[in-house]
Design an enzyme around this catalytic site. Structure first.
Site, PDB file in Angstrom:
ATOM      1  CG  HIS A 121      -1.921   0.876   1.447  1.00  0.00           C
ATOM      2  ND1 HIS A 121      -1.747   2.170   1.848  1.00  0.00           N
ATOM      3  CD2 HIS A 121      -3.244   0.706   1.263  1.00  0.00           C
ATOM      4  CE1 HIS A 121      -2.930   2.760   1.911  1.00  0.00           C
ATOM      5  NE2 HIS A 121      -3.857   1.901   1.565  1.00  0.00           N
ATOM      6  CG  ASP A 198       0.020  -2.613   6.399  1.00  0.00           C
ATOM      7  OD1 ASP A 198      -0.995  -2.773   7.110  1.00  0.00           O
ATOM      8  OD2 ASP A 198       0.032  -1.920   5.362  1.00  0.00           O
ATOM      9  CD  GLN A 201      -7.449  -5.065   3.246  1.00  0.00           C
ATOM     10  OE1 GLN A 201      -8.629  -5.362   3.369  1.00  0.00           O
ATOM     11  NE2 GLN A 201      -7.062  -3.802   3.144  1.00  0.00           N
ATOM     12  CE  LYS A 224      -8.271  -0.320   5.419  1.00  0.00           C
ATOM     13  NZ  LYS A 224      -7.017  -0.372   4.697  1.00  0.00           N
ATOM     14  CB  CYS A 362      -3.506   3.030  -1.728  1.00  0.00           C
ATOM     15  SG  CYS A 362      -4.674   4.320  -1.346  1.00  0.00           S
TER      16      CYS A 362
END
Ligand SMILES: *Cc1c(COP(=O)(O)O)cnc(C)c1O
Length: 404
Positions: A121, A198, A201, A224, A362
């Site tokens: 991202h 990260d 997601q 999220k 992104c």
């Protein structure tokens, strides 16, 4: 088994209409919807507890502080961090990454290397480029293949004694690929590099265990995973959080201040300058409780069914191509119709009440790899249904007829 009809009743927004049609919300990878339990917790906070934390002797301040710190413990338990002070509240994944990148400015020098993945991202590329500019370190990229997977043999070649940091997402937001982070972490540690994952997601779909992963930093956003926007977390191993300098100066993060010298507060407060998003932190805990009550195993199983069903139905449409075809992926379907711009398909779907994302998500380097301007991305959550996927498939067929 998860009862989707009951679950849908928890989400007031799912019963609204868009353009005269029942809303079909398939933009979950951008942000998830909010259950009534979380909305109620926000109202409860402002109705009953609103006060500034960590400072006051008065009852409201102490109650608000307790709720905020209990939320930190919930998050600690959820991610299985060893200590609650290894959980830093931030405004989200982007903030968490910048906090770590800024801290590493003090630890890197010319000749050091940072490895990132091709599936990142933008929020996980730009801070490292800025860090390299500040320190003279170089950025190396783990390449991807046609299925949208990282090529581990190339990763092995990039690692050396110069590698100081490795960054990758746990799951790609553009393609849904689940990256082999266990391998990535273990290999990085062999050369003494730190790893930041990260998890923005991943956390809506799986429950990571940071001790089991032996990861150095892990970051996520509340919005999220059924929580509020502007709220997120950074997990850092104690030894690393102690090595990093503070990110922002201000109230809350100091032990003692004089004009000659300021000493910093202990973890986690060293990284939490100023009045935080108190309600956001508390209801981040509520959101995690909500998802755990349903259960991440049940969520993963159901979302996999949706993914398989959606993949099969969409591939029945001639000229439709899916990007991101790894065997290891979550419920994200990124696709295009031959010769048709994704934006045009997205606009027609919106007229039908179907919310998808179109564009580069992104993640422009991924689009460059496939030589496409972008994709149409439908991302499913545990409150979506097969009937909604049918509506999407009908919508895509209609768009194809109108646009070709
Ligand atoms: C959404 C997302 C981000 C950015 O999260 P913010 O909440 O906007 O800070 C970063 N990485 C991935 C993989 C994402 O999906």
């Amino acid at each position: 088994m998860l009862n989707v009809e009951d679950i849908r009743k928890d989400f007031p927004i799912l019963s609204r209409e868009v353009n005269g049609k029942p809303l079909v919300y398939f933009d979950n990878a951008a942000t998830s919807q909010t259950p009534q339990q979380v909305i109620d917790a926000i109202v409860d906070y402002y109705s009953n507890y609103n006060a500034n934390i960590h400072r006051g002797v008065h009852t409201l301040s102490q109650e608000a502080t307790d709720l905020y710190e209990q939320a930190r413990q919930k998050i600690q338990a959820h991610f299985n961090a060893k200590h609650s002070y290894e959980i830093i509240f931030t405004s989200g994944t982007t903030h968490s990454i910048n906090l770590v990148a800024n801290g590493f400015s003090a630890l890197l020098k010319k000749g050091d290397e940072i490895i990132v993945s091709a599936l990142e991202h933008h929020s996980n590329i730009v801070p490292w480029q800025m860090l390299c500019e500040r320190t003279g370190a170089t950025l190396k990229v783990i390449p991807m293949n046609d299925d949208g997977e990282l090529v581990m043999s190339e990763y092995d070649k990039l690692l050396s004694k110069n590698t100081k940091l490795v960054f990758t997402n746990h799951i790609s937001n553009a393609l849904g690929t689940i990256n082999p982070i266990e391998y990535i972490i273990a290999k990085a540690h062999e050369v003494g590099a730190a790893v930041l994952i990260d998890g923005a997601q991943a956390c809506p779909h799986i429950k990571p265990d940071v001790q089991d992963l032996d990861v150095d930093f892990y970051v996520a956003s509340a919005h999220k995973m059924c929580g509020p926007t502007g709220m997120g977390m950074l997990y850092g191993k104690e030894e690393w959080l102690n090595k990093l300098p503070p990110y922002q100066g201000g109230g809350e993060m100091i032990a003692e201040v004089s004009f000659e010298k300021t000493t910093y507060a202990d973890l986690p407060h060293k990284f939490e300058a100023g009045t935080p998003n108190i309600a956001g932190g508390i209801v981040f805990g509520t959101a995690i409780d909500y998802m755990n009550a349903i259960g991440f195993d049940a969520i993963a199983k159901y979302e996999n069914e949706l993914l398989e069903y959606g993949t099969q139905k969409l591939l029945e449409i001639e000229g439709l191509k899916i990007y991101g075809t790894s065997q290891h992926k979550t419920s994200v379907l990124s696709f295009n119709l031959e010769g048709i711009h994704p934006y045009d398909v997205g606009s027609i779907l919106d007229k039908l009440g179907i919310a998808v994302r179109t564009g580069h998500h992104c993640a422009q380097p991924i689009m460059d790899y496939y030589k496409i301007p972008g994709t149409i991305r439908a991302s499913f959550a545990f409150y979506n249904t097969k009937a909604e996927i049918d509506a999407l498939v009908e919508g895509v067929k209609k768009a194809k007829m109108m646009l070709s």
